[in-house]
Structure formats: structure tokens, C-alpha cells
Design a protein around this motif. Structure first.
Motif, PDB file in Angstrom:
ATOM      1  N   THR A  58       0.822  -1.215   0.000  1.00  0.00           N
ATOM      2  CA  THR A  58       0.000   0.000   0.000  1.00  0.00           C
ATOM      3  C   THR A  58       0.858   1.268   0.000  1.00  0.00           C
ATOM      4  O   THR A  58       0.333   2.368   0.109  1.00  0.00           O
ATOM      5  CB  THR A  58      -0.946   0.032   1.217  1.00  0.00           C
ATOM      6  N   GLU A  59       2.176   1.100  -0.113  1.00  0.00           N
ATOM      7  CA  GLU A  59       3.063   2.262  -0.191  1.00  0.00           C
ATOM      8  C   GLU A  59       3.770   2.290  -1.538  1.00  0.00           C
ATOM      9  O   GLU A  59       3.964   1.251  -2.165  1.00  0.00           O
ATOM     10  CB  GLU A  59       4.121   2.229   0.928  1.00  0.00           C
ATOM     11  N   GLU A  89      -2.889   5.897  -7.204  1.00  0.00           N
ATOM     12  CA  GLU A  89      -4.181   5.843  -6.510  1.00  0.00           C
ATOM     13  C   GLU A  89      -5.021   4.671  -7.021  1.00  0.00           C
ATOM     14  O   GLU A  89      -5.638   3.953  -6.236  1.00  0.00           O
ATOM     15  CB  GLU A  89      -4.933   7.160  -6.701  1.00  0.00           C
ATOM     16  N   GLN A  94      -1.781   3.794  -0.500  1.00  0.00           N
ATOM     17  CA  GLN A  94      -2.288   4.659   0.563  1.00  0.00           C
ATOM     18  C   GLN A  94      -1.318   5.784   0.916  1.00  0.00           C
ATOM     19  O   GLN A  94      -1.727   6.834   1.388  1.00  0.00           O
ATOM     20  CB  GLN A  94      -2.603   3.834   1.813  1.00  0.00           C
ATOM     21  N   ARG A  95      -0.031   5.546   0.688  1.00  0.00           N
ATOM     22  CA  ARG A  95       0.985   6.569   0.961  1.00  0.00           C
ATOM     23  C   ARG A  95       2.004   6.535  -0.168  1.00  0.00           C
ATOM     24  O   ARG A  95       2.459   5.469  -0.572  1.00  0.00           O
ATOM     25  CB  ARG A  95       1.691   6.287   2.285  1.00  0.00           C
ATOM     26  N   THR A 116       8.782  15.787   5.279  1.00  0.00           N
ATOM     27  CA  THR A 116       8.947  15.071   6.540  1.00  0.00           C
ATOM     28  C   THR A 116      10.155  15.685   7.246  1.00  0.00           C
ATOM     29  O   THR A 116      10.782  16.616   6.723  1.00  0.00           O
ATOM     30  CB  THR A 116       9.186  13.562   6.310  1.00  0.00           C
ATOM     31  N   GLU A 131       5.981  13.325   1.379  1.00  0.00           N
ATOM     32  CA  GLU A 131       4.994  12.256   1.318  1.00  0.00           C
ATOM     33  C   GLU A 131       3.589  12.799   1.163  1.00  0.00           C
ATOM     34  O   GLU A 131       3.331  13.979   1.418  1.00  0.00           O
ATOM     35  CB  GLU A 131       5.068  11.381   2.575  1.00  0.00           C
ATOM     36  N   LYS A 132       2.703  11.899   0.771  1.00  0.00           N
ATOM     37  CA  LYS A 132       1.294  12.244   0.605  1.00  0.00           C
ATOM     38  C   LYS A 132       0.460  11.018   0.941  1.00  0.00           C
ATOM     39  O   LYS A 132       0.767   9.908   0.501  1.00  0.00           O
ATOM     40  CB  LYS A 132       1.023  12.662  -0.845  1.00  0.00           C
ATOM     41  N   SER A 133      -0.605  11.221   1.708  1.00  0.00           N
ATOM     42  CA  SER A 133      -1.590  10.166   1.938  1.00  0.00           C
ATOM     43  C   SER A 133      -2.561  10.210   0.772  1.00  0.00           C
ATOM     44  O   SER A 133      -3.057  11.278   0.421  1.00  0.00           O
ATOM     45  CB  SER A 133      -2.338  10.401   3.246  1.00  0.00           C
ATOM     46  N   ASP A 135      -6.058   9.340  -1.263  1.00  0.00           N
ATOM     47  CA  ASP A 135      -7.492   9.207  -0.980  1.00  0.00           C
ATOM     48  C   ASP A 135      -8.046   8.071  -1.837  1.00  0.00           C
ATOM     49  O   ASP A 135      -8.268   8.241  -3.022  1.00  0.00           O
ATOM     50  CB  ASP A 135      -8.216  10.515  -1.290  1.00  0.00           C
TER      51      ASP A 135
END
Length: 142
Positions: A58-59, A89, A94-95, A116, A131-133, A135
Motif C-alpha cells: 500500500t506504499e 491511486e 495509501q501513501r 517530513t 509524502e502524501k496520503s 485518498d
């Protein structure tokens, strides 16, 4: 303008030309390039911008984002980065993060990435991990 997947060897040449022209080509080749997805933006069949995406569960990390110096400031890099973020996406990342040259942090902030606390120096250049979370709520709702 066309954005499509490219072979790693195509990315290497532009990486070298833009990022580290004073070094040997081998300096821009990543050990895990075979595991990455490489994207190129073409203008009239000429490769103008490249980025490589490495997904691990998920990264994801994007690396070696480069746009020909003569083509910078025309929005090509922004278009390629938007495309790559959308691809991440859609892969349910997720990250996402990158090692940004410190003097380019403002560019990445426009795409929702934040600095960071982690910084480092490589080859005499200063870097910050950004970084970015992502959606993924739209995908989960389907």
C-alpha cells in the motif's frame, strides 16, 4: 502530448542528461529498476519527461523524476506527475513518497506532498523526503 509506459533504458538516458550529466550513466540506474513502472511524456514523439514508480503493497515511492531542461516550466512535468499519482491511486496505494531535492520542495507541495523531518545529502545535493496520503475512498465506494 502523450503519456505512456516506457522501458527503463529510455528513462535512464533522460535521467542522466537532466539529473547527473557530470556522472557516468551507471549513476542513474537503480538496482530495482526492473521492479518499477516507468512513465514517459512525449511531445511530438520526443521524450520530454520521465518518472519511475515503485509500489510495495500500500506504499509507493516515485524516483528519478526528470524533465528536459529546455522543456521545464511548460507544464509537462506537472502533467506527468499528475498521471503517475493517479496511477498510484488506482493501484490502491495509501501513501506515496519521494526524495525531493530541497530546492524543488515547493513544486511537490502543489501536488499535496508535505516535507517530513528526514533530510540527507547525496552527491553534494540536499534532499528532503516528502509524502502524501492517498485518498482511496472513491475506489472503496465502488
Amino acid at each position: 502530448m502523450e503519456i505512456k509506459r516506457i522501458e527503463k533504458e529510455q528513462a535512464w538516458q533522460l535521467r542522466h542528461e537532466v539529473m547527473w550529466p557530470e556522472r557516468e550513466l551507471a549513476y542513474v540506474i537503480l538496482e530495482d529498476d526492473d521492479a518499477g513502472v516507468h512513465y514517459g511524456l512525449f511531445v511530438q514523439e520526443r521524450l520530454v519527461s520521465v518518472v519511475s514508480l515503485f509500489i510495495d503493497g500500500t506504499e509507493a515511492q516515485f524516483r528519478k523524476f526528470a524533465t528536459r531542461v529546455s522543456e521545464q516550466g511548460k507544464g509537462y512535468g506537472s502533467q506527468l506527475l499528475k498521471h503517475m499519482l493517479q496511477e498510484a491511486e488506482e493501484a490502491c496505494v495509501q501513501r506515496i513518497f519521494c526524495n525531493a531535492r530541497s530546492n524543488k520542495a515547493a513544486f511537490y507541495r502543489k501536488f499535496g506532498l508535505v516535507e517530513t523531518e528526514t533530510t540527507f545529502t547525496k552527491g553534494g545535493k540536499q534532499y528532503v523526503i516528502m509524502e502524501k496520503s492517498m485518498d482511496n475512498s472513491r475506489r472503496e465506494a465502488r
